[in-house]
Design a protein around this motif. Structure first.
Motif, PDB file in Angstrom:
ATOM      1  N   SER A  97      78.812 -28.779  95.998  1.00  0.00           N
ATOM      2  CA  SER A  97      79.604 -29.966  95.657  1.00  0.00           C
ATOM      3  C   SER A  97      80.994 -29.797  96.268  1.00  0.00           C
ATOM      4  CB  SER A  97      79.704 -30.110  94.138  1.00  0.00           C
ATOM      5  OG  SER A  97      80.501 -29.059  93.613  1.00  0.00           O
ATOM      6  N   ASP A  98      81.738 -30.880  96.320  1.00  0.00           N
ATOM      7  CA  ASP A  98      83.090 -30.831  96.876  1.00  0.00           C
ATOM      8  C   ASP A  98      83.976 -29.864  96.094  1.00  0.00           C
ATOM      9  OD1 ASP A  98      82.367 -32.635  98.817  1.00  0.00           O
ATOM     10  OD2 ASP A  98      83.171 -34.377  97.760  1.00  0.00           O
ATOM     11  N   GLU A  99      83.815 -29.860  94.764  1.00  0.00           N
ATOM     12  CA  GLU A  99      84.630 -28.991  93.920  1.00  0.00           C
ATOM     13  C   GLU A  99      84.313 -27.522  94.174  1.00  0.00           C
ATOM     14  OE1 GLU A  99      82.683 -31.516  92.510  1.00  0.00           O
ATOM     15  OE2 GLU A  99      84.337 -32.955  92.511  1.00  0.00           O
ATOM     16  N   GLU A 100      83.028 -27.205  94.292  1.00  0.00           N
ATOM     17  CA  GLU A 100      82.618 -25.825  94.551  1.00  0.00           C
ATOM     18  C   GLU A 100      83.139 -25.349  95.909  1.00  0.00           C
ATOM     19  OE1 GLU A 100      78.307 -25.395  92.329  1.00  0.00           O
ATOM     20  OE2 GLU A 100      78.410 -26.592  94.169  1.00  0.00           O
ATOM     21  N   LEU A 101      83.048 -26.224  96.901  1.00  0.00           N
ATOM     22  CA  LEU A 101      83.510 -25.879  98.241  1.00  0.00           C
ATOM     23  C   LEU A 101      85.022 -25.674  98.263  1.00  0.00           C
ATOM     24  CD1 LEU A 101      82.629 -25.368 101.108  1.00  0.00           C
ATOM     25  CD2 LEU A 101      82.833 -27.817 101.553  1.00  0.00           C
ATOM     26  N   GLU A 102      85.757 -26.550  97.587  1.00  0.00           N
ATOM     27  CA  GLU A 102      87.215 -26.397  97.514  1.00  0.00           C
ATOM     28  C   GLU A 102      87.584 -25.076  96.854  1.00  0.00           C
ATOM     29  OE1 GLU A 102      89.526 -29.620  95.880  1.00  0.00           O
ATOM     30  OE2 GLU A 102      88.401 -31.089  97.047  1.00  0.00           O
ATOM     31  N   ALA A 103      86.870 -24.709  95.791  1.00  0.00           N
ATOM     32  CA  ALA A 103      87.145 -23.454  95.095  1.00  0.00           C
ATOM     33  C   ALA A 103      86.913 -22.260  96.022  1.00  0.00           C
ATOM     34  CB  ALA A 103      86.280 -23.338  93.848  1.00  0.00           C
ATOM     35  N   ILE A 104      85.844 -22.287  96.789  1.00  0.00           N
ATOM     36  CA  ILE A 104      85.550 -21.200  97.721  1.00  0.00           C
ATOM     37  C   ILE A 104      86.644 -21.102  98.777  1.00  0.00           C
ATOM     38  CG2 ILE A 104      83.977 -20.445  99.559  1.00  0.00           C
ATOM     39  CD1 ILE A 104      81.670 -21.530  97.830  1.00  0.00           C
ATOM     40  N   VAL A 105      87.048 -22.241  99.336  1.00  0.00           N
ATOM     41  CA  VAL A 105      88.090 -22.246 100.373  1.00  0.00           C
ATOM     42  C   VAL A 105      89.399 -21.705  99.807  1.00  0.00           C
ATOM     43  CG1 VAL A 105      89.512 -23.725 101.855  1.00  0.00           C
ATOM     44  CG2 VAL A 105      87.041 -24.074 101.748  1.00  0.00           C
ATOM     45  N   LYS A 106      89.782 -22.140  98.612  1.00  0.00           N
ATOM     46  CA  LYS A 106      91.026 -21.653  97.998  1.00  0.00           C
ATOM     47  C   LYS A 106      90.961 -20.147  97.743  1.00  0.00           C
ATOM     48  CE  LYS A 106      92.281 -25.961  95.673  1.00  0.00           C
ATOM     49  NZ  LYS A 106      92.380 -26.657  94.373  1.00  0.00           N
ATOM     50  N   ASP A 107      89.820 -19.666  97.264  1.00  0.00           N
ATOM     51  CA  ASP A 107      89.666 -18.229  97.009  1.00  0.00           C
ATOM     52  C   ASP A 107      89.792 -17.422  98.298  1.00  0.00           C
ATOM     53  OD1 ASP A 107      89.279 -18.762  94.333  1.00  0.00           O
ATOM     54  OD2 ASP A 107      87.091 -18.531  94.405  1.00  0.00           O
ATOM     55  N   VAL A 108      89.170 -17.892  99.360  1.00  0.00           N
ATOM     56  CA  VAL A 108      89.230 -17.168 100.631  1.00  0.00           C
ATOM     57  C   VAL A 108      90.644 -17.190 101.194  1.00  0.00           C
ATOM     58  CG1 VAL A 108      88.434 -17.197 103.032  1.00  0.00           C
ATOM     59  CG2 VAL A 108      86.792 -17.483 101.182  1.00  0.00           C
ATOM     60  N   ILE A 109      91.312 -18.322 101.101  1.00  0.00           N
ATOM     61  CA  ILE A 109      92.697 -18.407 101.589  1.00  0.00           C
ATOM     62  C   ILE A 109      93.574 -17.418 100.833  1.00  0.00           C
ATOM     63  CG2 ILE A 109      94.759 -19.875 101.649  1.00  0.00           C
ATOM     64  CD1 ILE A 109      92.899 -22.204 102.424  1.00  0.00           C
ATOM     65  N   ALA A 110      93.386 -17.332  99.533  1.00  0.00           N
ATOM     66  CA  ALA A 110      94.159 -16.385  98.727  1.00  0.00           C
ATOM     67  C   ALA A 110      93.802 -14.940  99.083  1.00  0.00           C
ATOM     68  CB  ALA A 110      93.915 -16.638  97.251  1.00  0.00           C
ATOM     69  N   ALA A 111      92.522 -14.655  99.268  1.00  0.00           N
ATOM     70  CA  ALA A 111      92.079 -13.297  99.580  1.00  0.00           C
ATOM     71  C   ALA A 111      92.587 -12.830 100.941  1.00  0.00           C
ATOM     72  CB  ALA A 111      90.557 -13.213  99.534  1.00  0.00           C
ATOM     73  N   VAL A 112      92.576 -13.731 101.908  1.00  0.00           N
ATOM     74  CA  VAL A 112      93.014 -13.391 103.260  1.00  0.00           C
ATOM     75  C   VAL A 112      94.545 -13.401 103.349  1.00  0.00           C
ATOM     76  CG1 VAL A 112      92.959 -14.204 105.660  1.00  0.00           C
ATOM     77  CG2 VAL A 112      90.898 -14.228 104.313  1.00  0.00           C
ATOM     78  N   GLY A 113      95.174 -14.162 102.477  1.00  0.00           N
ATOM     79  CA  GLY A 113      96.627 -14.307 102.525  1.00  0.00           C
ATOM     80  C   GLY A 113      97.048 -15.256 103.636  1.00  0.00           C
ATOM     81  N   ARG A 134      75.146 -24.113 103.173  1.00  0.00           N
ATOM     82  CA  ARG A 134      75.166 -25.050 102.052  1.00  0.00           C
ATOM     83  C   ARG A 134      76.260 -26.096 102.203  1.00  0.00           C
ATOM     84  NH1 ARG A 134      75.206 -21.985  96.698  1.00  0.00           N
ATOM     85  NH2 ARG A 134      74.697 -24.048  95.925  1.00  0.00           N
ATOM     86  N   ALA A 135      77.011 -26.029 103.314  1.00  0.00           N
ATOM     87  CA  ALA A 135      78.035 -27.028 103.614  1.00  0.00           C
ATOM     88  C   ALA A 135      78.172 -27.121 105.124  1.00  0.00           C
ATOM     89  CB  ALA A 135      79.360 -26.633 102.978  1.00  0.00           C
ATOM     90  N   SER A 136      78.508 -28.297 105.622  1.00  0.00           N
ATOM     91  CA  SER A 136      78.630 -28.474 107.066  1.00  0.00           C
ATOM     92  C   SER A 136      79.933 -27.855 107.564  1.00  0.00           C
ATOM     93  CB  SER A 136      78.596 -29.954 107.428  1.00  0.00           C
ATOM     94  OG  SER A 136      79.801 -30.579 107.052  1.00  0.00           O
ATOM     95  N   GLY A 137      79.892 -27.390 108.782  1.00  0.00           N
ATOM     96  CA  GLY A 137      81.071 -26.784 109.396  1.00  0.00           C
ATOM     97  C   GLY A 137      82.222 -27.768 109.508  1.00  0.00           C
ATOM     98  N   GLN A 138      81.902 -29.036 109.762  1.00  0.00           N
ATOM     99  CA  GLN A 138      82.945 -30.059 109.882  1.00  0.00           C
ATOM    100  C   GLN A 138      83.681 -30.246 108.562  1.00  0.00           C
ATOM    101  OE1 GLN A 138      80.546 -33.356 111.193  1.00  0.00           O
ATOM    102  NE2 GLN A 138      81.091 -33.039 113.337  1.00  0.00           N
ATOM    103  N   LYS A 139      82.932 -30.256 107.482  1.00  0.00           N
ATOM    104  CA  LYS A 139      83.522 -30.439 106.162  1.00  0.00           C
ATOM    105  C   LYS A 139      84.411 -29.245 105.807  1.00  0.00           C
ATOM    106  CE  LYS A 139      81.922 -32.172 101.739  1.00  0.00           C
ATOM    107  NZ  LYS A 139      80.735 -32.467 100.934  1.00  0.00           N
ATOM    108  N   ILE A 140      83.927 -28.047 106.088  1.00  0.00           N
ATOM    109  CA  ILE A 140      84.699 -26.840 105.815  1.00  0.00           C
ATOM    110  C   ILE A 140      85.963 -26.836 106.664  1.00  0.00           C
ATOM    111  CG2 ILE A 140      84.699 -24.324 106.011  1.00  0.00           C
ATOM    112  CD1 ILE A 140      81.662 -24.445 105.407  1.00  0.00           C
TER     113      ILE A 140
END
Length: 149
Positions: A97-113, A134-140
Motif C-alpha cells: 500500500s502507499d502507506e507501507e511504501l512510504e514507511a519503508i522509504v522513510k526508514d531507509v532514508i533514516a538508516a542511510v542518513g 511489490r512496488a513499481s520502480g517509478q513509484k519508489i
C-alpha cells in the motif's frame, strides 16, 4: 511449490479447460517462453526471484502497450491487455500500500542518513531490495525524490 512449477501446472490446467482457458493458456505460454529464453541465455534454471522479474517485465510491457493502444482508440485491445495483466498479477506478490511504501522509504532514508539527491542511489538500492517486486520502480523513484528534495 516454486513459481516456475506453478506456471507449468497452471498451463496444463488451462490446456484441459479448452475454450475457457484459452486466454490464460496463451499468456502462460508467452511467460513460459520468456522464462525459458532467460534460462537459455543465463545457462541455468531460474529461481523464484528471477521468474518473478520476468513476470514483472511482462506486466510492464502490457501496461506500456495499453498506454499506446489508448492513443490509437482500440478499446478491444485495451481490454485484452488488461485481462492479461490480471492473469499475470495472480503470480506476483501482493503489492504494498502507499502507506507501507512510504514507511519503508522513510526508514531507509533514516538508516542511510540521506540528506540530498546525491544519496538517491543508496536509498533506491535498499528500498528496491526491501520491496522486492511489490512496488513499481517509478513509484519508489517518485517517493524517494519527494522525500529528498
Amino acid at each position: 511449490m516454486a513459481l516456475r512449477e506453478r506456471l507449468q501446472t497452471d498451463m496444463k490446467a488451462a490446456m484441459k479447460e479448452r475454450e475457457a482457458g484459452r486466454l490464460k493458456l496463451a499468456v502462460l505460454r508467452m511467460v513460459w517462453v520468456a522464462v525459458r529464453n532467460k534460462e537459455i541465455d543465463e545457462k541455468c534454471t531460474l529461481d523464484d526471484d528471477a521468474v518473478m522479474a520476468v513476470l514483472m517485465k511482462e506486466v510492464k510491457q502490457r501496461e506500456d502497450t495499453i498506454a499506446e493502444i489508448k492513443d490509437a482508440n482500440r478499446p478491444d485491445l485495451v481490454a485484452k491487455n488488461e485481462q492479461e495483466i490480471e492473469i499475470l498479477k495472480g503470480y506476483l506478490p501482493k503489492p504494498l500500500s502507499d502507506e507501507e511504501l512510504e514507511a519503508i522509504v522513510k526508514d531507509v532514508i533514516a538508516a542511510v542518513g540521506a540528506k540530498s539527491m546525491k544519496d538517491m542511489g543508496k536509498v533506491m538500492g535498499r528500498v528496491m531490495a526491501q520491496t522486492h517486486g511489490r512496488a513499481s520502480g517509478q513509484k519508489i523513484n517518485a517517493l524517494v525524490k519527494g522525500f529528498l528534495q
